[in-house]
Design a protein around this motif. Structure first.
Motif, PDB file in Angstrom:
ATOM      1  N   SER A   1       8.790   4.360  -5.954  1.00  0.00           N
ATOM      2  CA  SER A   1       7.603   4.899  -6.676  1.00  0.00           C
ATOM      3  C   SER A   1       6.453   3.684  -6.607  1.00  0.00           C
ATOM      4  O   SER A   1       6.740   2.433  -6.810  1.00  0.00           O
ATOM      5  N   VAL A   2       5.409   4.307  -6.083  1.00  0.00           N
ATOM      6  CA  VAL A   2       4.351   3.479  -5.984  1.00  0.00           C
ATOM      7  C   VAL A   2       2.981   3.935  -6.629  1.00  0.00           C
ATOM      8  O   VAL A   2       2.529   5.230  -6.233  1.00  0.00           O
ATOM      9  N   GLN A   3       2.269   3.361  -7.547  1.00  0.00           N
ATOM     10  CA  GLN A   3       0.928   4.267  -8.168  1.00  0.00           C
ATOM     11  C   GLN A   3      -0.173   3.076  -8.255  1.00  0.00           C
ATOM     12  O   GLN A   3       0.238   1.818  -8.338  1.00  0.00           O
ATOM     13  N   VAL A   4      -1.240   3.739  -8.168  1.00  0.00           N
ATOM     14  CA  VAL A   4      -2.336   2.651  -8.046  1.00  0.00           C
ATOM     15  C   VAL A   4      -3.274   3.271  -9.023  1.00  0.00           C
ATOM     16  O   VAL A   4      -3.474   4.480  -9.307  1.00  0.00           O
ATOM     17  N   THR A   5      -4.070   2.602  -9.333  1.00  0.00           N
ATOM     18  CA  THR A   5      -5.316   2.835 -10.463  1.00  0.00           C
ATOM     19  C   THR A   5      -6.684   2.271  -9.787  1.00  0.00           C
ATOM     20  O   THR A   5      -6.885   1.008  -9.296  1.00  0.00           O
ATOM     21  N   ASN A   6      -7.423   3.106  -9.742  1.00  0.00           N
ATOM     22  CA  ASN A   6      -8.666   3.216  -9.198  1.00  0.00           C
ATOM     23  C   ASN A   6      -9.876   3.079 -10.204  1.00  0.00           C
ATOM     24  O   ASN A   6      -9.894   4.184 -10.988  1.00  0.00           O
ATOM     25  N   VAL A   7     -10.937   2.299 -10.019  1.00  0.00           N
ATOM     26  CA  VAL A   7     -12.015   2.191 -10.838  1.00  0.00           C
ATOM     27  C   VAL A   7     -13.341   2.432 -10.062  1.00  0.00           C
ATOM     28  O   VAL A   7     -13.388   1.981  -8.981  1.00  0.00           O
ATOM     29  N   PRO A   8     -14.366   2.896 -10.781  1.00  0.00           N
ATOM     30  CA  PRO A   8     -15.970   2.855 -10.087  1.00  0.00           C
ATOM     31  C   PRO A   8     -16.100   1.302  -9.482  1.00  0.00           C
ATOM     32  O   PRO A   8     -15.922   0.354 -10.360  1.00  0.00           O
ATOM     33  N   VAL A   9     -16.536   1.315  -8.279  1.00  0.00           N
ATOM     34  CA  VAL A   9     -17.050   0.094  -7.719  1.00  0.00           C
ATOM     35  C   VAL A   9     -18.529  -0.354  -8.376  1.00  0.00           C
ATOM     36  O   VAL A   9     -18.930  -1.168  -8.693  1.00  0.00           O
ATOM     37  N   VAL A  10     -19.456   0.906  -8.246  1.00  0.00           N
ATOM     38  CA  VAL A  10     -20.805   0.697  -8.877  1.00  0.00           C
ATOM     39  C   VAL A  10     -20.949   1.696  -9.919  1.00  0.00           C
ATOM     40  O   VAL A  10     -20.593   2.996  -9.769  1.00  0.00           O
ATOM     41  N   PRO A  11     -21.500   1.427 -11.136  1.00  0.00           N
ATOM     42  CA  PRO A  11     -21.703   2.241 -12.036  1.00  0.00           C
ATOM     43  C   PRO A  11     -22.490   3.627 -11.792  1.00  0.00           C
ATOM     44  O   PRO A  11     -23.553   3.463 -10.900  1.00  0.00           O
ATOM     45  N   GLY A  12     -21.886   4.585 -11.916  1.00  0.00           N
ATOM     46  CA  GLY A  12     -22.563   6.086 -11.444  1.00  0.00           C
ATOM     47  C   GLY A  12     -22.391   6.584  -9.991  1.00  0.00           C
ATOM     48  O   GLY A  12     -22.980   7.509  -9.810  1.00  0.00           O
ATOM     49  N   SER A  13     -21.425   5.848  -9.445  1.00  0.00           N
ATOM     50  CA  SER A  13     -20.984   6.131  -8.068  1.00  0.00           C
ATOM     51  C   SER A  13     -19.745   6.676  -8.141  1.00  0.00           C
ATOM     52  O   SER A  13     -19.037   6.332  -9.087  1.00  0.00           O
ATOM     53  N   SER A  14     -19.541   7.514  -7.154  1.00  0.00           N
ATOM     54  CA  SER A  14     -18.242   8.118  -7.066  1.00  0.00           C
ATOM     55  C   SER A  14     -17.068   7.319  -6.237  1.00  0.00           C
ATOM     56  O   SER A  14     -16.128   7.623  -6.238  1.00  0.00           O
ATOM     57  N   ALA A  15     -17.760   6.242  -5.650  1.00  0.00           N
ATOM     58  CA  ALA A  15     -16.903   5.182  -4.625  1.00  0.00           C
ATOM     59  C   ALA A  15     -16.033   4.431  -5.691  1.00  0.00           C
ATOM     60  O   ALA A  15     -16.510   4.199  -6.658  1.00  0.00           O
ATOM     61  N   THR A  16     -14.609   4.430  -5.496  1.00  0.00           N
ATOM     62  CA  THR A  16     -13.833   3.584  -6.316  1.00  0.00           C
ATOM     63  C   THR A  16     -13.012   2.393  -5.618  1.00  0.00           C
ATOM     64  O   THR A  16     -12.954   2.827  -4.060  1.00  0.00           O
ATOM     65  N   ALA A  17     -12.341   1.554  -6.080  1.00  0.00           N
ATOM     66  CA  ALA A  17     -11.395   0.691  -5.518  1.00  0.00           C
ATOM     67  C   ALA A  17     -10.670   0.449  -6.163  1.00  0.00           C
ATOM     68  O   ALA A  17     -10.475   0.700  -7.735  1.00  0.00           O
ATOM     69  N   THR A  18      -9.249  -0.102  -5.789  1.00  0.00           N
ATOM     70  CA  THR A  18      -7.951  -0.399  -6.420  1.00  0.00           C
ATOM     71  C   THR A  18      -7.905  -1.625  -7.519  1.00  0.00           C
ATOM     72  O   THR A  18      -8.149  -2.624  -6.846  1.00  0.00           O
ATOM     73  N   ASN A  19      -7.589  -1.475  -8.425  1.00  0.00           N
ATOM     74  CA  ASN A  19      -7.685  -2.800  -9.562  1.00  0.00           C
ATOM     75  C   ASN A  19      -6.147  -2.957 -10.067  1.00  0.00           C
ATOM     76  O   ASN A  19      -5.793  -3.915 -10.738  1.00  0.00           O
ATOM     77  N   LYS A  20      -5.307  -1.800  -9.570  1.00  0.00           N
ATOM     78  CA  LYS A  20      -3.908  -2.246 -10.430  1.00  0.00           C
ATOM     79  C   LYS A  20      -3.076  -1.331  -9.402  1.00  0.00           C
ATOM     80  O   LYS A  20      -3.245  -0.245  -8.852  1.00  0.00           O
ATOM     81  N   ILE A  21      -1.740  -1.997  -9.359  1.00  0.00           N
ATOM     82  CA  ILE A  21      -0.762  -1.415  -8.312  1.00  0.00           C
ATOM     83  C   ILE A  21       0.563  -1.647  -9.104  1.00  0.00           C
ATOM     84  O   ILE A  21       0.935  -2.691  -9.608  1.00  0.00           O
ATOM     85  N   THR A  22       1.404  -0.509  -9.278  1.00  0.00           N
ATOM     86  CA  THR A  22       2.712  -0.664  -9.788  1.00  0.00           C
ATOM     87  C   THR A  22       3.821  -0.054  -8.631  1.00  0.00           C
ATOM     88  O   THR A  22       3.530   0.999  -8.544  1.00  0.00           O
ATOM     89  N   ILE A  23       4.957  -0.853  -8.614  1.00  0.00           N
ATOM     90  CA  ILE A  23       5.758  -0.539  -7.783  1.00  0.00           C
ATOM     91  C   ILE A  23       7.060  -0.780  -8.463  1.00  0.00           C
ATOM     92  O   ILE A  23       7.289  -1.423  -9.147  1.00  0.00           O
ATOM     93  N   ILE A  24       7.770   0.482  -8.278  1.00  0.00           N
ATOM     94  CA  ILE A  24       9.283   0.434  -8.802  1.00  0.00           C
ATOM     95  C   ILE A  24      10.118   0.828  -7.720  1.00  0.00           C
ATOM     96  O   ILE A  24      10.080   1.814  -6.930  1.00  0.00           O
ATOM     97  N   PHE A  25      11.070  -0.172  -7.604  1.00  0.00           N
ATOM     98  CA  PHE A  25      12.196  -0.129  -6.953  1.00  0.00           C
ATOM     99  C   PHE A  25      13.498   0.601  -7.557  1.00  0.00           C
ATOM    100  O   PHE A  25      14.047  -0.452  -8.488  1.00  0.00           O
TER     101      PHE A  25
END
Length: 477
Positions: free
Chosen positions: A236-260
């Motif tokens: 299982s791999v889960q990512v968490t994305n947050v806005p890059v610029v306030p008010g923009s729909s563009a996001t980027a990943t700041n957290k990754i969780t991997i379960i073997f």
């Protein structure tokens, strides 16, 4: 005391007998043997011998006994080596071709990007070297053999292979490591199962964020919050994305969780978690590996402290790369297809499998935002770009890192103009490097959009300004 010289009687001719049979004529000159040097020649069955007369004494010359064999005779002797067994008794044949064929069959399924490659390749090299040694006597004058020996030595040096150690075996009854995916896939082949090597899939996420699915579909998504990239029976791999610029729909990943997930006797469940500025080289329980024995079935390798780690899961043939570039994370994964597709109906929400939902995408359906820019040109009037970047400077900076203007290049340009963060150039470049390291098919490394950003660039400065307006509107759309 002197011995009396005994007179020799007439030499019996084996091809004649007293009687009414006609005498055999002497051989014609062109049918006589070419080499008449050392040794006694067979007697000719001429008319005198058939009549019972004593043949003329032959004068043997000492010089002719030591005459070197003519070239034709040497060629004849050398040619005997190519005759099939049964024509004459010959030494063991050179079997260098068999050695090479075995080596190719033992390494054809290996890939340098997967875990355990060096170990398996060195085993095959040592087996290759042993095979050449066993046939060295018969291959003494074979150029292919000597080339193979030199090639083996070079490969052993390049891969740091020791000359002593385990070797690969062509025996189908060889024992298999249950915690090595490649080992038990070979076992299925030996038992008459699937004869083709396993198929691998690649998935990657980077930048703003840009997603490359298992089907090599490229998408630019919003997907703010937590989303599952992979969720099957093994991983299982889960990512968490947050806005890059306030008010923009563009996001980027700041957290990754991997379960073997736990797997028989190979490993217990292991969880890995990375967040911005915390890219550990260990699982959450503090361990760096899973499984027993000297060769771990699961382990973490730190490539660059705080910036690049790799996870190798031998038992499921899977490799995962996690990087931090600037403030955000990227991920790349390679996994066997039969395992990646082993999931239940309730696990169908997987970005790597099905891509981003259409409501979460900000591209034209092919991963490119340039088409959207073109559609928005009539709406644009004026706007200012992010400080320090224009379309030309962003294109130049991305082109320095990525000479091929594929989808990664276009993603780089888009990210620079929407965020103003130069680290996204490194993110796109690293993502392409991960593709080249993990993607199983070289011809699919590069994905080219049907119309690129350069197709939108005109000769006038006004058209350039309008395009910058479109980029800003897309970012805040």
């Amino acid at each position: 005391m002197m011995r009396k010289k005994r007179k020799r009687g007439p030499i019996a001719c084996p091809c004649s007998s007293p009687g009414s049979r006609a005498p055999t004529p002497p051989p014609e000159p062109w049918r006589r043997p070419v080499w008449t040097g050392m040794g006694r020649a067979a007697p000719h069955c001429d008319a005198a011998a058939a009549a019972g007369a004593e043949p003329r004494p032959r004068r043997l010359r000492l010089r002719s006994r030591w005459r070197s064999p003519p070239l034709a005779a040497l060629l004849l002797l050398l040619g005997l080596g190519g005759l099939p067994a049964g024509y004459c008794q010959q030494p063991a044949q050179c079997r260098i071709q068999k050695c090479t064929t075995d080596f190719v069959s033992q390494t054809s399924h290996l890939n340098s990007a997967i875990d355990g490659f060096d170990s398996e390749f060195c085993k095959a090299l040592r087996a290759y070297a042993g095979c050449t040694q066993r046939t060295s006597k018969a291959c003494r004058g074979n150029l292919v053999y000597h080339s193979a020996v030199l090639g083996i030595n070079d490969l052993m040096s390049q891969r740091n292979c020791s000359k002593d150690g385990p070797t690969s075996s062509t025996n189908p009854e060889v024992t298999h490591d249950p915690c090595n995916y490649h080992s038990h896939s070979e076992a299925r082949e030996h038992q008459g199962g699937d004869q083709s090597p396993p198929t691998y899939l690649f998935c990657g996420l980077f930048g703003d964020p840009h997603l490359r699915t298992f089907n090599d579909h490229f998408q630019t998504c919003k997907v703010e919050g937590a989303w599952p990239l992979i969720d099957n029976n093994y991983l299982s791999v889960q990512v968490t994305n947050v806005p890059v610029v306030p008010g923009s729909s563009a996001t980027a990943t700041n957290k990754i969780t991997i379960i073997f997930k736990s797997h028989h006797e190979c490993t217990d469940q292991k969880v890995y978690q990375a967040v911005t500025d915390d890219l550990p080289a260990a699982f959450v329980d503090g361990s760096t590996s899973g499984g027993d024995g000297d060769i771990k079935s699961l382990h973490i390798v730190e490539k660059v402290s705080g910036h690049h780690v790799e996870m190798h899961a031998r038992y499921i043939g899977t490799t995962v790369y996690v990087r931090q570039l600037g403030r955000y994370l990227t991920l790349a994964i390679r996994m066997p297809k039969n395992l990646a597709m082993a999931y239940e109906e309730s696990q169908d929400l997987q970005l790597c499998v099905n891509g981003c939902p259409s409501s979460e995408r900000i591209d034209d359906g092919q991963g490119q935002v340039s088409a959207i820019m073109g559609q928005m040109l009539p709406r644009a009037a004026s706007a200012a770009a992010w400080p320090g970047y224009t379309l030309e400077t962003a294109t130049t900076q991305c082109h320095e890192k990525m000479p091929v203007k594929d989808i990664y290049f276009h993603s780089c340009v888009f990210d620079l103009l929407t965020t103003g963060d130069a680290n996204f150039t490194a993110a796109a470049h690293s993502a392409l490097e991960d593709v080249e390291a993990l993607h199983p098919r070289k011809e699919r490394w590069h994905i080219f959009p049907s119309n690129g950003i350069e197709g939108l660039m005109g000769s006038s400065s006004l058209s350039i300004s309008l395009r910058l307006v479109c980029l800003i509107l897309v970012a805040f759309f």
